[in-house]
Design a protein around this motif. Structure first.
Motif, mmCIF file in Angstrom:
data_model
loop_
_atom_site.group_PDB
_atom_site.id
_atom_site.type_symbol
_atom_site.label_atom_id
_atom_site.label_comp_id
_atom_site.label_asym_id
_atom_site.label_seq_id
_atom_site.Cartn_x
_atom_site.Cartn_y
_atom_site.Cartn_z
ATOM 1 N N SER A 72 0.817 -1.210 0.000
ATOM 2 C CA SER A 72 0.000 0.000 0.000
ATOM 3 C C SER A 72 0.858 1.271 0.000
ATOM 4 O O SER A 72 0.330 2.376 -0.034
ATOM 5 C CB SER A 72 -0.915 0.017 1.230
ATOM 6 O OG SER A 72 -0.133 -0.015 2.425
ATOM 7 N N THR A 127 -2.011 -7.466 10.794
ATOM 8 C CA THR A 127 -0.983 -6.902 9.925
ATOM 9 C C THR A 127 -0.344 -5.717 10.613
ATOM 10 O O THR A 127 -0.836 -5.209 11.616
ATOM 11 C CB THR A 127 -1.563 -6.433 8.571
ATOM 12 O OG1 THR A 127 -2.579 -5.448 8.817
ATOM 13 C CG2 THR A 127 -2.157 -7.590 7.789
ATOM 14 N N SER A 128 0.763 -5.286 10.042
ATOM 15 C CA SER A 128 1.454 -4.114 10.558
ATOM 16 C C SER A 128 1.083 -2.890 9.729
ATOM 17 O O SER A 128 0.666 -3.003 8.576
ATOM 18 C CB SER A 128 2.971 -4.337 10.491
ATOM 19 O OG SER A 128 3.356 -4.610 9.152
ATOM 20 N N TYR A 129 1.254 -1.733 10.313
ATOM 21 C CA TYR A 129 0.879 -0.487 9.651
ATOM 22 C C TYR A 129 1.857 -0.170 8.528
ATOM 23 O O TYR A 129 3.056 -0.032 8.754
ATOM 24 C CB TYR A 129 0.855 0.657 10.656
ATOM 25 C CG TYR A 129 0.555 2.011 10.051
ATOM 26 C CD1 TYR A 129 -0.722 2.305 9.571
ATOM 27 C CD2 TYR A 129 1.538 2.975 9.949
ATOM 28 C CE1 TYR A 129 -0.999 3.533 9.007
ATOM 29 C CE2 TYR A 129 1.275 4.206 9.392
ATOM 30 C CZ TYR A 129 -0.009 4.487 8.921
ATOM 31 O OH TYR A 129 -0.275 5.705 8.368
ATOM 32 N N ASN A 130 1.331 -0.058 7.308
ATOM 33 C CA ASN A 130 2.143 0.285 6.140
ATOM 34 C C ASN A 130 3.356 -0.626 5.968
ATOM 35 O O ASN A 130 4.385 -0.210 5.449
ATOM 36 C CB ASN A 130 2.618 1.745 6.207
ATOM 37 C CG ASN A 130 1.527 2.707 5.768
ATOM 38 O OD1 ASN A 130 0.588 2.306 5.092
ATOM 39 N ND2 ASN A 130 1.658 3.971 6.148
ATOM 40 N N GLU A 179 2.007 -4.798 17.168
ATOM 41 C CA GLU A 179 1.274 -5.351 16.026
ATOM 42 C C GLU A 179 1.858 -6.692 15.600
ATOM 43 O O GLU A 179 1.130 -7.654 15.345
ATOM 44 C CB GLU A 179 1.334 -4.375 14.841
ATOM 45 C CG GLU A 179 0.611 -3.078 15.049
ATOM 46 C CD GLU A 179 0.857 -2.080 13.929
ATOM 47 O OE1 GLU A 179 -0.009 -1.205 13.741
ATOM 48 O OE2 GLU A 179 1.893 -2.165 13.250
ATOM 49 N N GLU A 191 3.969 -6.710 5.471
ATOM 50 C CA GLU A 191 2.793 -6.543 6.320
ATOM 51 C C GLU A 191 2.685 -7.585 7.430
ATOM 52 O O GLU A 191 1.887 -7.427 8.354
ATOM 53 C CB GLU A 191 1.529 -6.549 5.459
ATOM 54 C CG GLU A 191 1.367 -5.333 4.563
ATOM 55 C CD GLU A 191 2.285 -5.310 3.354
ATOM 56 O OE1 GLU A 191 2.289 -4.290 2.627
ATOM 57 O OE2 GLU A 191 3.012 -6.298 3.111
#
Length: 539
Positions: free
Chosen positions: A123, A482-485, A492, A524
């Motif tokens: 993303s 999932t992890s952020y970005n 996380e 992620e």
């Protein structure tokens, strides 16, 4: 100053022209990244031919050639700003050093079978390091080992072993087009795991490029990092260029069978006996149980079909003797058995006619491509018959999702849970793989099939492991968190990490924090760094 040779002049001019063309589609940081790649290219191994941007005529075909889940091949799917099809270690080193300068996310793709597309989708702005050109398989029968580059497929590995010997094999997956890199680094398994463990149990050395672009082998990387990249997911720690594997002995003759029973043929009784014996059978015998919904009659009524699919490392007479004593209810007969060489049993398990020439294993393209979702579970106690009957009812209601039950026991129960990061050993009767495939494109179809799979997974909650509800890394599942970005923080990462690695997660975090403190290698669901390391990196 010397005069440039004609070859160098042509190469330099070509690079300049290509650079001008590429820059038309890149923003300033991406342009700086591209320039960095070109400046770090070795004259003996120019990097320019390995670079593809959206302006390149072959960009789409290169991108799509290793997308194995069509759910991530939609027009709306985020695309990389560049693909680097590395053909030399220097290309990887340049990619690491240049991407680190710009803090670009690098996705590492070997075979493209990551079930959630994490090796080729993000993303945030990203590029793909594609390993498919690095796929040599160097077999040393005398020492019963092989050096295998991570861009090779399992089919290529099996074929090269069989070229040299009919009494050697390797205990890895049953899908020939799966890439070595992700499969081995995630502890991929196959139908010899009850005899020889998972693939990562049979790795004895590796070539590895770290976050500073340095090339290591087992000795120079150290035992902690070598431990981590055998089942901990290599892409969290660096780029694995090659693995040295131990070959295993196989008999000249092996036996396979597939026997199917529906509910109307008393499948419940067969499944019940299977779950009480499958993990206790001789370690040479592996019997997968596949469960799906099929038409019971032309009227369209549905039923559940149980398929018992086996590999036995021996001849059919010995197999029949074992089955008659240990699993008599199945009623296996000589006509059910397919005796063949180990390499042809690979064809049997891949649903390829066994008389097919074995060079079909060199085909890197799957027979079919679909959109798909996978999930996983572990079972530690037999499911009561009433529970099985409830499962059949729920499967018939949902119709689409399937389940594969893969038995443990044997060697899997003997290897300590801390030997490698893969922790799922003694105490597990079998692993569940949930499967949903569909041909329709678009978000609506995807959400429908994802929902069906999740409903079956939820229904199975009472029958599977708890605290944590365990999961298998190579059956990647973003539903677990999932992890952020794609830049995980510890809190996380721990959510999904504990389920994949149990008690081994904390050691993986320690190693990650030491070898990649800036968290350059990330996705992620990668291993996070320690909390104090996160705070330091954000300053």
């Amino acid at each position: 100053m010397g005069i440039l040779s004609p070859v160098v002049v042509v190469t330099t001019l070509s690079t300049i022209l290509l650079s001008i063309l590429w820059r038309a589609t890149l923003d300033l940081p991406q342009e700086s990244f591209l320039q960095c790649l070109l400046e770090n290219s070795l004259r003996s191994h120019p990097i320019s031919a390995a670079i593809y941007t959206p302006q390149s005529s072959s960009y789409s075909s290169v991108l799509e050639s290793y997308i194995r889940n069509l759910r991530f091949n939609e027009t709306s799917t985020p695309k990389p700003f560049l693909i680097l099809t590395a053909s030399h270690e220097s290309h990887i080193q340049a990619a690491v050093l240049c991407a680190k300068k710009q803090d670009f996310q690098m996705k590492i793709r070997s075979g493209g079978h990551d079930y959630e597309g994490l090796s080729y989708v993000s993303s945030v702005p990203f590029f793909i390091l594609d390993m498919f050109n690095l796929r040599s398989v160097d077999v040393d029968i005398g020492n019963e080992t092989a050096w295998v580059q991570t861009g090779a497929t399992l089919g290529e590995v099996y074929y090269r072993i069989a070229e040299r010997s009919n009494i050697h094999g390797f205990p890895a997956g049953v899908c020939p087009t799966v890439g070595v890199g992700g499969h081995l680094s995630g502890a991929g398994y196959g139908n010899m795991m009850r005899k020889y463990g998972v693939s990562a149990d049979n790795i004895i050395d590796a070539q590895f490029i770290d976050a500073d672009g340095r090339l290591h082998d087992r000795k120079s990387m150290g035992e902690d990092l070598f431990w981590a990249i055998r089942g901990g997911g290599g892409a969290s720690f660096g780029v694995i260029l090659a693995y040295k594997i131990m070959l295993v002995r196989v008999p000249q003759k092996v036996t396979s069978f597939q026997v199917e029973k529906t509910l109307e043929e008393n499948a419940t009784d067969f499944v019940d006996q299977w779950q009480h014996v499958a993990d206790k059978l001789p370690e040479e015998l592996f019997i997968r149980l596949a469960l799906d919904v099929v038409n019971r009659s032309q009227s369209g009524e549905k039923t559940v079909r149980a398929s018992f699919i086996s590999l036995f490392l021996g001849d059919s007479d010995t197999l029949l003797s074992i089955m008659n004593e240990r699993f008599p209810k199945l009623g296996l007969s000589k006509s059910d058995c397919v005796e063949t060489s180990w390499i042809r049993s690979v064809l049997f398990w891949a649903n390829i006619p066994i008389e097919t020439k074995i060079d079909v294993l060199l085909d890197r393209t799957p027979q079919t491509l679909v959109s798909l979702k996978r999930k996983s579970d572990y079972v530690k106690e037999p499911i009561p018959k009433a529970g099985l009957e409830g499962i059949w009812k729920r499967m018939i209601e949902l119709q689409v999702p399937k389940m594969f039950f893969n038995p443990y026991g044997g060697k899997m129960a003997e290897i300590p849970s801390t030997k490698i990061p893969f922790p799922h050993r003694a105490g597990n009767l079998w692993k569940i793989q949930y499967l949903a495939n569909w041909n329709e494109s678009g978000i609506e179809a995807a959400n429908h099939h994802l929902g069906l799979t999740r409903k079956l997974y939820d229904y199975m909650t009472p029958f599977v492991s708890k605290n944590p509800r365990e999961a298998y890394l190579n059956y990647r599942d973003v539903d677990l968190g999932t992890s952020y970005n794609g830049k995980p923080v510890y809190s996380e990462g721990r959510v999904y990490g504990i389920r994949y690695f149990k008690g081994n997660f904390e050691r993986l975090v320690q190693i990650k924090s030491k070898v990649d403190p800036s968290n350059f290698f990330r996705n992620e669901q990668s291993i996070p760094v320690l909390p104090h390391q996160e705070n330091r990196d954000d300053q």
